[in-house]
Design a protein around this motif. Structure first.
Motif, PDB file in Angstrom:
ATOM      1  N   SER A   3      24.961  10.847  -9.754  1.00  0.00           N
ATOM      2  CA  SER A   3      23.497  10.855 -10.582  1.00  0.00           C
ATOM      3  C   SER A   3      23.279   9.305 -10.778  1.00  0.00           C
ATOM      4  CB  SER A   3      23.735  11.546 -11.932  1.00  0.00           C
ATOM      5  OG  SER A   3      22.667  11.224 -12.909  1.00  0.00           O
ATOM      6  N   THR A   4      21.857   9.054 -11.024  1.00  0.00           N
ATOM      7  CA  THR A   4      21.619   7.647 -11.038  1.00  0.00           C
ATOM      8  C   THR A   4      21.376   7.441 -12.813  1.00  0.00           C
ATOM      9  OG1 THR A   4      19.138   8.383 -10.845  1.00  0.00           O
ATOM     10  CG2 THR A   4      20.562   7.323  -8.915  1.00  0.00           C
ATOM     11  N   SER A   5      21.613   8.560 -13.600  1.00  0.00           N
ATOM     12  CA  SER A   5      21.543   8.455 -15.077  1.00  0.00           C
ATOM     13  C   SER A   5      22.370   7.305 -15.676  1.00  0.00           C
ATOM     14  CB  SER A   5      21.846   9.696 -15.617  1.00  0.00           C
ATOM     15  OG  SER A   5      23.147  10.100 -15.380  1.00  0.00           O
ATOM     16  N   THR A   6      22.269   6.854 -16.916  1.00  0.00           N
ATOM     17  CA  THR A   6      23.156   5.755 -17.349  1.00  0.00           C
ATOM     18  C   THR A   6      24.398   6.043 -17.253  1.00  0.00           C
ATOM     19  OG1 THR A   6      21.161   5.508 -18.939  1.00  0.00           O
ATOM     20  CG2 THR A   6      23.077   4.612 -19.552  1.00  0.00           C
ATOM     21  N   PRO A   7      25.211   5.072 -16.679  1.00  0.00           N
ATOM     22  CA  PRO A   7      26.510   5.272 -16.583  1.00  0.00           C
ATOM     23  C   PRO A   7      27.603   4.820 -17.591  1.00  0.00           C
ATOM     24  CG  PRO A   7      25.944   3.221 -15.519  1.00  0.00           C
ATOM     25  CD  PRO A   7      24.691   3.790 -16.200  1.00  0.00           C
ATOM     26  N   THR A   8      28.472   5.439 -17.821  1.00  0.00           N
ATOM     27  CA  THR A   8      29.702   5.228 -18.590  1.00  0.00           C
ATOM     28  C   THR A   8      30.621   4.471 -18.068  1.00  0.00           C
ATOM     29  OG1 THR A   8      30.715   7.147 -18.520  1.00  0.00           O
ATOM     30  CG2 THR A   8      29.253   6.949 -20.243  1.00  0.00           C
ATOM     31  N   SER A   9      30.457   4.418 -16.625  1.00  0.00           N
ATOM     32  CA  SER A   9      31.458   3.614 -16.029  1.00  0.00           C
ATOM     33  C   SER A   9      30.575   2.780 -14.823  1.00  0.00           C
ATOM     34  CB  SER A   9      32.144   4.587 -15.138  1.00  0.00           C
ATOM     35  OG  SER A   9      33.387   5.029 -15.514  1.00  0.00           O
ATOM     36  N   ARG A  10      30.993   1.463 -14.652  1.00  0.00           N
ATOM     37  CA  ARG A  10      30.099   0.699 -13.802  1.00  0.00           C
ATOM     38  C   ARG A  10      30.843  -0.011 -12.691  1.00  0.00           C
ATOM     39  NH1 ARG A  10      25.953  -1.431 -16.892  1.00  0.00           N
ATOM     40  NH2 ARG A  10      25.627  -3.229 -15.314  1.00  0.00           N
ATOM     41  N   GLY A  11      30.244  -0.149 -11.506  1.00  0.00           N
ATOM     42  CA  GLY A  11      30.989  -0.807 -10.395  1.00  0.00           C
ATOM     43  C   GLY A  11      29.858  -1.736 -10.032  1.00  0.00           C
ATOM     44  N   ALA A  12      30.612  -2.814  -9.608  1.00  0.00           N
ATOM     45  CA  ALA A  12      30.167  -4.047  -9.370  1.00  0.00           C
ATOM     46  C   ALA A  12      30.676  -4.506  -8.146  1.00  0.00           C
ATOM     47  CB  ALA A  12      30.483  -5.191 -10.460  1.00  0.00           C
ATOM     48  N   THR A  13      29.591  -4.985  -7.209  1.00  0.00           N
ATOM     49  CA  THR A  13      29.923  -5.491  -5.978  1.00  0.00           C
ATOM     50  C   THR A  13      29.765  -6.929  -5.745  1.00  0.00           C
ATOM     51  OG1 THR A  13      29.659  -5.160  -3.581  1.00  0.00           O
ATOM     52  CG2 THR A  13      27.598  -5.041  -4.806  1.00  0.00           C
TER      53      THR A  13
ATOM     54  N   VAL B 130      25.987  -6.590   1.204  1.00  0.00           N
ATOM     55  CA  VAL B 130      26.054  -5.209   0.771  1.00  0.00           C
ATOM     56  C   VAL B 130      26.878  -4.300   1.832  1.00  0.00           C
ATOM     57  CG1 VAL B 130      24.763  -3.187  -0.024  1.00  0.00           C
ATOM     58  CG2 VAL B 130      23.869  -5.153  -0.271  1.00  0.00           C
ATOM     59  N   PRO B 131      28.237  -3.938   1.523  1.00  0.00           N
ATOM     60  CA  PRO B 131      28.970  -3.341   2.565  1.00  0.00           C
ATOM     61  C   PRO B 131      28.408  -1.735   2.691  1.00  0.00           C
ATOM     62  CG  PRO B 131      30.175  -3.344   0.304  1.00  0.00           C
ATOM     63  CD  PRO B 131      28.631  -4.316   0.177  1.00  0.00           C
ATOM     64  N   ASP B 132      28.911  -1.491   3.877  1.00  0.00           N
ATOM     65  CA  ASP B 132      28.002  -0.107   4.322  1.00  0.00           C
ATOM     66  C   ASP B 132      29.262   0.834   3.869  1.00  0.00           C
ATOM     67  OD1 ASP B 132      26.732   1.918   5.695  1.00  0.00           O
ATOM     68  OD2 ASP B 132      27.566   1.305   7.791  1.00  0.00           O
ATOM     69  N   MET B 133      28.790   1.405   2.680  1.00  0.00           N
ATOM     70  CA  MET B 133      29.621   2.620   2.285  1.00  0.00           C
ATOM     71  C   MET B 133      29.038   3.734   1.472  1.00  0.00           C
ATOM     72  SD  MET B 133      31.763   0.128  -0.490  1.00  0.00           S
ATOM     73  CE  MET B 133      32.935   1.285  -1.186  1.00  0.00           C
ATOM     74  N   GLU B 134      29.557   4.700   1.455  1.00  0.00           N
ATOM     75  CA  GLU B 134      28.956   5.907   0.631  1.00  0.00           C
ATOM     76  C   GLU B 134      28.953   5.541  -0.844  1.00  0.00           C
ATOM     77  OE1 GLU B 134      29.586  10.643  -0.226  1.00  0.00           O
ATOM     78  OE2 GLU B 134      30.745   9.702   1.383  1.00  0.00           O
ATOM     79  N   GLY B 135      27.903   5.736  -1.268  1.00  0.00           N
ATOM     80  CA  GLY B 135      27.542   5.456  -2.835  1.00  0.00           C
ATOM     81  C   GLY B 135      27.274   4.002  -3.255  1.00  0.00           C
ATOM     82  N   ILE B 136      27.181   3.101  -2.280  1.00  0.00           N
ATOM     83  CA  ILE B 136      26.806   1.768  -2.630  1.00  0.00           C
ATOM     84  C   ILE B 136      25.889   1.539  -3.262  1.00  0.00           C
ATOM     85  CG2 ILE B 136      25.875   1.072  -0.434  1.00  0.00           C
ATOM     86  CD1 ILE B 136      28.410  -1.019  -2.393  1.00  0.00           C
ATOM     87  N   GLU B 137      24.741   2.305  -3.266  1.00  0.00           N
ATOM     88  CA  GLU B 137      23.415   2.316  -3.864  1.00  0.00           C
ATOM     89  C   GLU B 137      23.658   2.356  -5.378  1.00  0.00           C
ATOM     90  OE1 GLU B 137      23.933   6.740  -3.076  1.00  0.00           O
ATOM     91  OE2 GLU B 137      24.186   4.932  -1.808  1.00  0.00           O
ATOM     92  N   LEU B 138      24.851   2.959  -5.968  1.00  0.00           N
ATOM     93  CA  LEU B 138      25.129   3.142  -7.353  1.00  0.00           C
ATOM     94  C   LEU B 138      25.732   1.865  -8.142  1.00  0.00           C
ATOM     95  CD1 LEU B 138      26.498   6.804  -7.183  1.00  0.00           C
ATOM     96  CD2 LEU B 138      24.068   6.133  -7.837  1.00  0.00           C
ATOM     97  N   ALA B 139      26.014   0.931  -7.067  1.00  0.00           N
ATOM     98  CA  ALA B 139      26.751  -0.240  -7.616  1.00  0.00           C
ATOM     99  C   ALA B 139      25.777  -1.354  -7.790  1.00  0.00           C
ATOM    100  CB  ALA B 139      27.623  -0.708  -6.455  1.00  0.00           C
ATOM    101  N   ASP B 140      26.083  -2.200  -8.959  1.00  0.00           N
ATOM    102  CA  ASP B 140      25.234  -3.294  -9.302  1.00  0.00           C
ATOM    103  C   ASP B 140      25.829  -4.627  -8.429  1.00  0.00           C
ATOM    104  OD1 ASP B 140      24.104  -2.142 -11.181  1.00  0.00           O
ATOM    105  OD2 ASP B 140      25.432  -2.264 -12.767  1.00  0.00           O
ATOM    106  N   GLY B 141      24.914  -5.162  -7.693  1.00  0.00           N
ATOM    107  CA  GLY B 141      25.349  -6.460  -6.865  1.00  0.00           C
ATOM    108  C   GLY B 141      25.591  -7.797  -7.910  1.00  0.00           C
ATOM    109  N   TYR B 142      26.377  -8.563  -7.211  1.00  0.00           N
ATOM    110  CA  TYR B 142      26.608  -9.743  -7.973  1.00  0.00           C
ATOM    111  C   TYR B 142      25.023 -10.443  -8.305  1.00  0.00           C
ATOM    112  CZ  TYR B 142      28.431 -14.332  -9.287  1.00  0.00           C
ATOM    113  OH  TYR B 142      29.003 -15.491  -9.846  1.00  0.00           O
ATOM    114  N   GLU B 143      24.222 -10.543  -7.731  1.00  0.00           N
ATOM    115  CA  GLU B 143      22.961 -11.153  -8.091  1.00  0.00           C
ATOM    116  C   GLU B 143      22.329 -10.425  -9.090  1.00  0.00           C
ATOM    117  OE1 GLU B 143      22.101  -7.769  -5.241  1.00  0.00           O
ATOM    118  OE2 GLU B 143      23.513  -9.253  -5.227  1.00  0.00           O
ATOM    119  N   SER B 144      22.445  -9.300  -9.506  1.00  0.00           N
ATOM    120  CA  SER B 144      21.893  -8.479 -10.451  1.00  0.00           C
ATOM    121  C   SER B 144      22.776  -7.732 -11.698  1.00  0.00           C
ATOM    122  CB  SER B 144      20.956  -7.551 -10.060  1.00  0.00           C
ATOM    123  OG  SER B 144      21.724  -6.280  -9.136  1.00  0.00           O
TER     124      SER B 144
END
Length: 198
Positions: free
Chosen positions: A186-196, A69-83
């Motif tokens: 916001s952590t509400s349901t997104p219309t854009s997704r980020g994946a790490t 998990v890279p150390d960067m602002e907002g990373i908690e909003l991304a979905d990891g490869y494992e999930s």
């Protein structure tokens, strides 16, 4: 794209039976040392319970112990490869950002590309894109996922993590302008997704 757990387990059991493999289950290796076996060099393995086993060849396939998990602002909003969601329809008409230029990142990008509006890829600023054909490391881009790289090379930019800020776009509350949106953390349901992925 990926088999269900039960299907994969059934495949492994069938493979085990067909080849009559000598598999030791529930056998935690505590120590490995060199051992001569007949005319060949081999290995001796000791379990945590004190049992021993010898073999001519030893393959260590432990994978990574935990996700990167890279150390960067907002990373908690991304979905990891494992999930991350593996269903192509989950990305329909969305903008997808994939962090990484390794094989897992290209797998995720290729899966999303089938239905997403646009797929962006960004990765490490040092080293850039590496192909496993040259490095012999399976974590680097493999030929099977190379289709995305040839189609989207321009969007795979090496940008330092400190210059990236992740946010999610959620629909605006206004009913008069359904096409408008706002960018939020916001952590509400997104219309854009980020994946790490690494």
């Amino acid at each position: 794209m990926f088999p269900a757990r039960e299907e994969y387990l059934a495949y492994l059991r069938a493979y085990h039976r067909f080849h009559r493999l000598k598999v030791q289950f529930e056998w935690e290796v505590a120590r490995v040392s060199r051992r001569r076996i007949g005319d060949h060099e081999g290995f001796a393995l000791q379990s945590s319970a004190g049992r021993f086993l010898t073999c001519k060849y030893l393959i260590v396939a432990t994978a990574l112990g935990r996700p990167y998990v890279p150390d960067m602002e907002g990373i908690e909003l991304a979905d990891g490869y494992e999930s991350v969601d593996v269903r192509e329809e989950a990305y329909k008409d969305q903008r997808v950002l994939v962090l990484g230029l390794g094989n897992a990142a290209f797998e995720a990008a290729g899966r999303a590309q089938a239905t997403a509006g646009y797929v962006h890829m960004i990765g490490r600023s040092h080293g850039g894109l590496k192909q496993s054909y040259f490095t012999h490391y399976v974590g680097d881009l493999r030929a099977v996922n190379n289709g995305f790289s040839s189609a989207e090379t321009a969007s795979a930019l090496p940008i330092p993590a400190r210059d990236i800020h992740i946010c999610r776009r959620v629909p605006a509350a206004s009913s008069t302008r359904s096409s408008s949106s706002r960018w939020t953390r916001s952590t509400s349901t997104p219309t854009s997704r980020g994946a790490t992925a690494r």
